[in-house]
Write a protein that holds these residues in place. Structure first.
Motif, PDB file in Angstrom:
ATOM      1  N   SER A  92     -13.634  -4.434  28.823  1.00  0.00           N
ATOM      2  CA  SER A  92     -13.074  -3.196  29.376  1.00  0.00           C
ATOM      3  C   SER A  92     -11.570  -3.125  29.139  1.00  0.00           C
ATOM      4  CB  SER A  92     -13.409  -3.058  30.860  1.00  0.00           C
ATOM      5  OG  SER A  92     -12.771  -4.055  31.611  1.00  0.00           O
ATOM      6  N   ILE A  93     -10.889  -4.254  29.214  1.00  0.00           N
ATOM      7  CA  ILE A  93      -9.448  -4.263  28.934  1.00  0.00           C
ATOM      8  C   ILE A  93      -9.190  -3.894  27.476  1.00  0.00           C
ATOM      9  CG2 ILE A  93      -7.431  -5.783  28.698  1.00  0.00           C
ATOM     10  CD1 ILE A  93      -8.443  -7.209  31.241  1.00  0.00           C
ATOM     11  N   THR A  94      -9.974  -4.474  26.579  1.00  0.00           N
ATOM     12  CA  THR A  94      -9.827  -4.168  25.155  1.00  0.00           C
ATOM     13  C   THR A  94     -10.113  -2.692  24.887  1.00  0.00           C
ATOM     14  OG1 THR A  94     -10.460  -6.424  24.587  1.00  0.00           O
ATOM     15  CG2 THR A  94     -10.586  -4.792  22.825  1.00  0.00           C
ATOM     16  N   GLU A  95     -11.142  -2.146  25.529  1.00  0.00           N
ATOM     17  CA  GLU A  95     -11.455  -0.724  25.354  1.00  0.00           C
ATOM     18  C   GLU A  95     -10.299   0.148  25.842  1.00  0.00           C
ATOM     19  OE1 GLU A  95     -13.810   0.227  23.577  1.00  0.00           O
ATOM     20  OE2 GLU A  95     -15.357  -1.309  23.689  1.00  0.00           O
ATOM     21  N   LYS A  96      -9.680  -0.244  26.947  1.00  0.00           N
ATOM     22  CA  LYS A  96      -8.525   0.500  27.457  1.00  0.00           C
ATOM     23  C   LYS A  96      -7.381   0.436  26.455  1.00  0.00           C
ATOM     24  CE  LYS A  96      -6.481   3.006  30.501  1.00  0.00           C
ATOM     25  NZ  LYS A  96      -6.986   4.363  30.769  1.00  0.00           N
ATOM     26  N   GLU A  97      -7.165  -0.719  25.838  1.00  0.00           N
ATOM     27  CA  GLU A  97      -6.133  -0.842  24.805  1.00  0.00           C
ATOM     28  C   GLU A  97      -6.424   0.094  23.631  1.00  0.00           C
ATOM     29  OE1 GLU A  97      -6.258  -5.015  23.951  1.00  0.00           O
ATOM     30  OE2 GLU A  97      -5.067  -5.533  25.737  1.00  0.00           O
ATOM     31  N   HIS A  98      -7.695   0.210  23.267  1.00  0.00           N
ATOM     32  CA  HIS A  98      -8.076   1.127  22.189  1.00  0.00           C
ATOM     33  C   HIS A  98      -7.756   2.561  22.586  1.00  0.00           C
ATOM     34  CE1 HIS A  98     -11.392  -1.892  20.742  1.00  0.00           C
ATOM     35  NE2 HIS A  98     -10.181  -2.364  20.562  1.00  0.00           N
ATOM     36  N   GLU A  99      -8.135   2.924  23.815  1.00  0.00           N
ATOM     37  CA  GLU A  99      -7.876   4.286  24.303  1.00  0.00           C
ATOM     38  C   GLU A  99      -6.383   4.593  24.253  1.00  0.00           C
ATOM     39  OE1 GLU A  99      -8.010   6.888  28.405  1.00  0.00           O
ATOM     40  OE2 GLU A  99      -8.975   4.925  28.398  1.00  0.00           O
ATOM     41  N   VAL A 100      -5.560   3.661  24.719  1.00  0.00           N
ATOM     42  CA  VAL A 100      -4.106   3.855  24.726  1.00  0.00           C
ATOM     43  C   VAL A 100      -3.578   3.976  23.297  1.00  0.00           C
ATOM     44  CG1 VAL A 100      -1.900   2.728  25.282  1.00  0.00           C
ATOM     45  CG2 VAL A 100      -3.752   2.781  26.974  1.00  0.00           C
ATOM     46  N   TYR A 101      -4.082   3.164  22.386  1.00  0.00           N
ATOM     47  CA  TYR A 101      -3.661   3.245  20.984  1.00  0.00           C
ATOM     48  C   TYR A 101      -3.907   4.644  20.426  1.00  0.00           C
ATOM     49  CZ  TYR A 101      -3.806   2.894  15.945  1.00  0.00           C
ATOM     50  OH  TYR A 101      -3.606   3.124  14.609  1.00  0.00           O
TER      51      TYR A 101
END
Length: 126
Positions: A92-101
């Protein structure tokens, strides 16, 4: 970065399939194929319509993925399974990083507020 995001998504899929297989939870080949095609169409469309819409849609999908990881954690907890908390939380943290990118790429686009309003995306720059 986009290539790394794709690798992350494949890794996440492998992790989820492993967890589901461990507990005999069936997965939908139809949904896997559907989302694979959606991802490819978004990727290909960047070459024809620019990056705003594909990145906007990719950002929306990543936001959904963040939520799905937490839903999985909650559902596992209801049946007493906590062994996968760390993996699912990291996903979920990685997915959030993707969203922010993806948001950072399109943040200053003049059409972003309009797209957010049309898609119930929340605030002007959410």
């Amino acid at each position: 970065m986009v290539n790394q995001i794709e690798r992350d998504e494949w890794d996440h899929g492998q992790n989820v399939w492993m967890i589901m297989d461990k507990y005999g939870i069936p997965f939908s080949r139809y949904l896997e194929w559907k989302f694979h095609i959606i991802g490819k169409l978004i990727s290909i469309s960047c070459h024809f319509i620019g990056r705003l819409m594909p990145y906007f849609l990719a950002r929306k999908l990543e936001r959904l993925n963040v939520c799905e990881s937490f839903v999985m954690i909650r559902r596992f907890h209801t049946i007493g399974i906590t062994a996968h908390n760390a993996v699912l939380h990291e996903m979920s943290i990685t997915e959030k990083e993707h969203e922010v990118y993806f948001l950072q790429i399109i943040y200053n686009d003049l059409w972003l507020p309009f797209l957010n309003r049309c898609s119930s995306g929340g605030g002007v720059r959410s």
